[in-house]
Write an enzyme that holds these catalytic residues in place. Sequence first.
Site, mmCIF file in Angstrom:
data_model
loop_
_atom_site.group_PDB
_atom_site.id
_atom_site.type_symbol
_atom_site.label_atom_id
_atom_site.label_comp_id
_atom_site.label_asym_id
_atom_site.label_seq_id
_atom_site.Cartn_x
_atom_site.Cartn_y
_atom_site.Cartn_z
ATOM 1 N N GLU A 38 -5.012 3.787 6.702
ATOM 2 C CA GLU A 38 -4.813 3.744 5.285
ATOM 3 C C GLU A 38 -5.014 4.522 4.715
ATOM 4 O OE1 GLU A 38 -6.093 0.761 1.469
ATOM 5 O OE2 GLU A 38 -5.454 -0.110 3.765
ATOM 6 N N SER A 79 -11.228 -0.047 4.002
ATOM 7 C CA SER A 79 -10.296 -0.886 4.310
ATOM 8 C C SER A 79 -9.316 0.586 4.626
ATOM 9 C CB SER A 79 -8.908 -1.935 3.725
ATOM 10 O OG SER A 79 -9.698 -3.115 3.195
ATOM 11 N N ARG A 96 0.910 -1.260 0.574
ATOM 12 C CA ARG A 96 0.091 -0.141 -0.089
ATOM 13 C C ARG A 96 0.771 1.082 0.352
ATOM 14 N NH1 ARG A 96 -2.161 -3.668 -1.605
ATOM 15 N NH2 ARG A 96 -4.399 -4.327 -0.022
#
Length: 339
Positions: free
Chosen positions: A335, A239, A166
């Site tokens: 995130e 998420s 990520r």
Amino acid sequence: MSLQVQENLSLKPFNTFALEARARLFAEAHDEAEVREALALAAARGLPLLVLGGGSNLLLTCDVEALVLRMASRGVRVLADDGERVLIEAEAGEPWHPFVLHTLELGLAGLENLSLIPGTVGAAPMQNIGAYGVEIKDVFASLVALDRQSGERCEFSREECAFGYRDSLFKRQAGRWLILRVRFALQRTPQLHLDYGPVRQWLAEQGVVSPTPLDVSRAICSIRRERLPDPGVLGNAGSFFKNPLVSAEQAERLRVEYPDLIAYPQGNGTVKLAAGWLLERAGWKGYRDGDAGVHRLQALVLVNHGRATGKQVLALARRIREDIERRFGVSLEVEPSVI
């Protein structure tokens, strides 16, 4: 000047959390010329430039004292085709899922596991989006980005993007690079990834014996729709926490105490833990504080039940992180980008 600029515009329609925040200035860029106009205008007004894709990886906690530029460029083209490997290019403003479907309609494999992820093509490499065993880096060829400091147009190979979990060069240097278009190397002969998550189970239930990339895409779309809330109905950014990486020793200590721990060895002495399992085991699944909450089916997804503010969602996230650290000794990383 072709760039259309609006003042004091609500950003609620432009972030999937559906959070209210206002932009000092707002514009949409349909091509590189308008991107350059926006950069010049921001500099002239003494404002930072905040680039938006689909607003699906964003938590707005306040009004934005910036020129908010939404990438609205469109265009998909095949650059090379040797009969097996196909190089396809898409403009940064192309919506991600329709682009994936377009490649499948062309008979190309590689993006099927990344179906139904919200956002745009230009935002996808920034955080190296991934799902069900596939990441952008696995199908990435190159991209073209604008250096906001020098105005130079630069091309980046996969290695130069420095992709991580990520993560990428463009996320770490978010104020410098503005992605204009992205190229993917796709295949006509599929190499399907079926062993991550319940994909194979869904295919079996549907009686699919010899799945195609389109079958895999349908499976993943079905699974995601069943487990994840539709941002058009319930505000969220997917998420909210990354799956944490811990040492193999720490993972083993946790497994002794929690035999049902969900963990994935990474082959480099680290283990990736399922953040959703940690949250669910800690009792956060379905939790609600006012209109900020945790989704009732997927603990990894924080949601806005209607009138939550970004500060309320962030405060909930902080409470969750502190609780997970206290219970498991594991640090969770947020995130979405927090502004």
